[in-house]
Enzyme design. Structure first.
Site, short mmCIF file in Angstrom:
data_model
loop_
_atom_site.label_atom_id
_atom_site.label_comp_id
_atom_site.label_asym_id
_atom_site.label_seq_id
_atom_site.Cartn_x
_atom_site.Cartn_y
_atom_site.Cartn_z
N CYS B 56 -2.60 13.49 -84.49
CA CYS B 56 -2.65 12.97 -83.13
C CYS B 56 -1.85 13.83 -82.16
O CYS B 56 -2.07 13.78 -80.96
CB CYS B 56 -2.21 11.51 -83.08
SG CYS B 56 -0.88 11.11 -84.19
N HIS B 104 5.19 29.18 -88.23
CA HIS B 104 4.85 27.96 -87.49
C HIS B 104 4.34 26.88 -88.44
O HIS B 104 4.77 25.73 -88.38
CB HIS B 104 3.80 28.26 -86.41
CG HIS B 104 3.39 27.05 -85.64
ND1 HIS B 104 4.09 26.59 -84.54
CD2 HIS B 104 2.38 26.16 -85.83
CE1 HIS B 104 3.54 25.49 -84.09
NE2 HIS B 104 2.49 25.20 -84.85
#
Lengths: 264, 420
Positions: B56, B104
């Site tokens: 989300c 990342h």
């Protein structure tokens, strides 16, 4: 002499270091239990050597009895850790095992054994008394942990100690068990002691006996009040007070107040 | 920047930091769309491998890019597919290449890139992204290895640091504190005052925490009954709250009542009946539902909203303090991955470089008469070998994996080893 005793001391010291280290890790018991177990084996062999040279369990001497006390405390630690997977107790309990083991090695462990200190009645009396003291020592440490955890919860301090220490309910339960074992074992020990003293001495009023009864009274009150509204810090404080009596009996009463009834 | 040609591992993403909610919603992929996206990306030949992480708060496309400008092409692909203006997408996006892209992903897996620092849900989502890509056949050697390394790093972070240990939400903190008083909450009785929004949230939370005996009291009894029947709890009449106290181990206040509902005298009498057994009060209401004086009673634990907020703030600081340790673990695992990745590409780079030098040698030799050619060839060979020797040795022996990747990329760029 006592090479193995020193080995045990070294192992306990290492165990303490590992126990503290494991406290700061999120998971795992670390090497502390294994090191304590190894220390217990070394100390047991040491006690055996001393015992063989004395011709009996080495409880009659001050050093021997303290070493035996440390050994039983170490055993209790191991049982707690393996039973409850409770690593938070180690850092607080192992120092006692360590300190008493050092005393056990340093203090004299060779005493002339008079006829009064032979026989199985006597052996049981002393061994059980030491076991009771170990149970009370455990209850003392658990009470300290209870007070610490109680404080952490009240202040909303959810740090390392908070997450590592068990719930108050669990500490309280372990504490009750230790105190109950201590009371039962000390009662039997006192009864055996009285029976044995009747045979050897001609009537007595002994400071140590009085002290033992006082100790029983305090721990009895602790268990009683635990179910009558004192559950919580007050019970922990009573247990700490009880252990101070035990220590006092071991040191001051043993050395100054009691005449015939001492570890030498 | 000519990033796209220098780096072969590429990441294009949109997360809560750079992309607004509406943009993120437009991009967000359902599981089915992830599959479709992966198939289309590979089908178009934009990438040779790909994994899409979609939660989300983020949509991230990892790929092994072949050729130049894969980043721009990917952005165009998403803008066509999602019907978003390319420059809107471009502004909201972030791109990473090579070691930075890998780093990342490791940070994402460890929860360092989450809104709730250190949360653990994202680790499962990373794992799921890999398994979808595997099913689709879009993850091969490199991305497979990359994602497995990231998941392993994330797991290590969970077990070796405290970043996820201390709860951040008020309800979790309340449950954690109660747990430390009572041990197991399963057998305990929780009395919930109020069946409004907060009450409903908390009710769900304690049921998830394993509480079996939950009683709900509300001034409007229908609301209590409605909530109780919905979640499998028991509704009790509002008037009997004081009588329910002795049997309640945990009491939670969530009503909008202007007056306290639980008074000190009620609790004192309840404690007498409980023979001093501990009681635990959580006041999530403002103004309070539980008289603050309750705190002074022996063996009673009571917390109000301010106190819980303070714990939450402290827990957040605790998590932040763990970040350096987390990063250490990530760098260690990242180093391991990059070493592997670096080893993987020295050989092809050296081979390509050698071929490039030999092409030049052959071209130059072509210009000589045949007799001359055979005489000069040994000299030419020797020059090529000597020129290649040092760079090859240095590439092979470079121990710092990230630097090795950078150098490999530099070599490929300087000698134009990547055909467009």
């Amino acid at each position: 002499m006592h090479a193995l005793g020193w080995v045990a001391v070294g192992l306990y010291a290492a165990a303490e270091a590992m126990a503290i280290r494991s406290l700061f890790r999120p998971k795992g018991l670390g090497a502390a239990p294994a090191l304590v177990a190894a220390g217990l084996v070394a100390q047991f062999l040491d006690l055996q050597l001393v015992g063989r040279s004395l011709g009996s369990v080495p409880y009659r001497t001050l050093g021997g009895s303290i070493a035996l006390f440390a050994w039983m405390l170490g055993l209790a630690y191991l049982a707690l850790v393996l039973r409850h997977r409770e690593r938070a107790i180690g850092p607080f309990l192992i120092p006692f095992v360590l300190a008493f083991s050092v005393l056990g090695v340093v203090l004299p462990s060779h005493a002339p054994s008079g006829p009064a200190t032979r026989g199985s009645l006597f052996a049981f009396h002393v061994t059980l008394a030491i076991l009771a003291d170990a149970a009370f020592a455990l209850s003392f440490v658990l009470s300290l942990l209870y007070l610490i955890q109680n404080r952490q919860i009240r202040r909303g301090r959810t740090g390392v100690l908070f997450s590592r220490l068990p719930a108050l309910e669990v500490i309280g339960r372990m504490n009750r068990t230790s105190a109950t074992i201590g009371i039962v074992v000390l009662t039997v020990s006192v009864a055996l002691g009285v029976a044995w003293a009747r045979r050897v001495w001609s009537g007595f009023t002994d400071a140590k006996l009085v002290w033992a009864l006082l100790t029983l009274l305090v721990y009895g009150m602790m268990l009683w009040m635990d179910r009558r509204g004192w559950e919580g810090p007050r019970v922990a404080l009573l247990s700490i007070f009880g252990f101070l009596l035990v220590l006092f009996s071991y040191t001051f009463v043993n050395l100054y107040l009691s005449q015939a009834h001492v570890f030498r | 920047m000519s990033d796209a040609r220098e780096a072969r591992l590429l990441l294009l993403g949109w997360n809560f930091r750079g992309a607004s909610g509406p943009v993120r919603e437009r991009i967000a992929f359902t599981t089915e769309e992830v599959r479709e996206g992966l198939r289309r990306l590979l089908g178009k030949g934009l990438v040779s491998e790909s994994v899409i992480v979609s939660t989300c708060h983020r949509s991230e496309i990892y790929g092994i890019a072949e050729g130049k400008g894969a980043g721009e092409e990917l952005t165009r692909f998403i803008s066509d597919w999602r019907g978003l203006e390319p420059d809107v997408l471009e502004r909201a996006a972030f791109r990473r290449f090579g070691a930075e892209a890998a780093r990342h992903l490791f940070r994402v897996a460890a929860g360092l890139d989450s809104m709730a620092l250190g949360e653990s849900e994202v680790l499962g989502q990373v794992r799921q992204a890999l398994s979808i890509a595997r099913e689709t056949g879009s993850s091969r050697a490199v991305l497979h290895r990359l994602f497995e390394s990231a998941v392993r790093a994330g797991k290590r972070v969970r077990t070796e640091t405290e970043i996820g240990v201390h709860p951040l939400s008020i309800a979790s903190i309340g449950v954690e504190l109660a747990n430390k008083v009572f041990g197991e909450l399963a057998e305990r009785t929780v009395l919930l005052l109020g069946a409004g929004e907060t009450g409903t949230l908390f009710a769900r939370h304690v049921l998830e925490a394993g509480v079996r005996n939950l009683k709900i009291a509300n001034r409007t009894p229908e609301h209590a009954e409605h909530l109780a029947s919905r979640i499998g709890a028991q509704a009790v009449p509002w008037e009997t709250v004081a009588r329910e106290l002795p049997s309640a181990d945990v009491v939670v206040g969530t009503t909008a009542s202007p007056e306290p509902i639980v008074r000190r005298a009620d609790v004192e009498s309840a404690m007498r009946q409980r023979k001093g057994k501990a009681m635990f009060f959580l006041d999530l209401a403002m103004p309070p539902d539980i008289e603050p004086e309750v705190r002074g009673i022996y063996n009673v634990f009571a917390y109000d909203l301010d106190g819980l907020e303070e714990v939450a703030a402290e827990n957040r600081r605790r998590r932040v303090r763990e970040v350096p340790r987390v990063e250490e673990i990530l760098e260690e695992e990242l180093g391991r991955f990059l070493t592997w990745f670096g080893n993987l590409s020295v050989v092809p780079t050296v081979t390509d470089l050698k071929r490039r030098f030999e092409e030049i040698r052959d071209r130059e030799l072509e210009r000589l008469p045949a007799a001359e050619r055979e005489r000069v060839r040994p000299l030419a060979d020797s020059i090529v070998a000597k020129l290649l020797h040092e760079p090859m040795r240095r590439l092979k022996n470079e121990s710092d994996a990230a630097r090795k990747l950078e150098r490999l990329e530099a070599v490929r760029y300087l000698f134009d080893l990547d055909p467009d």
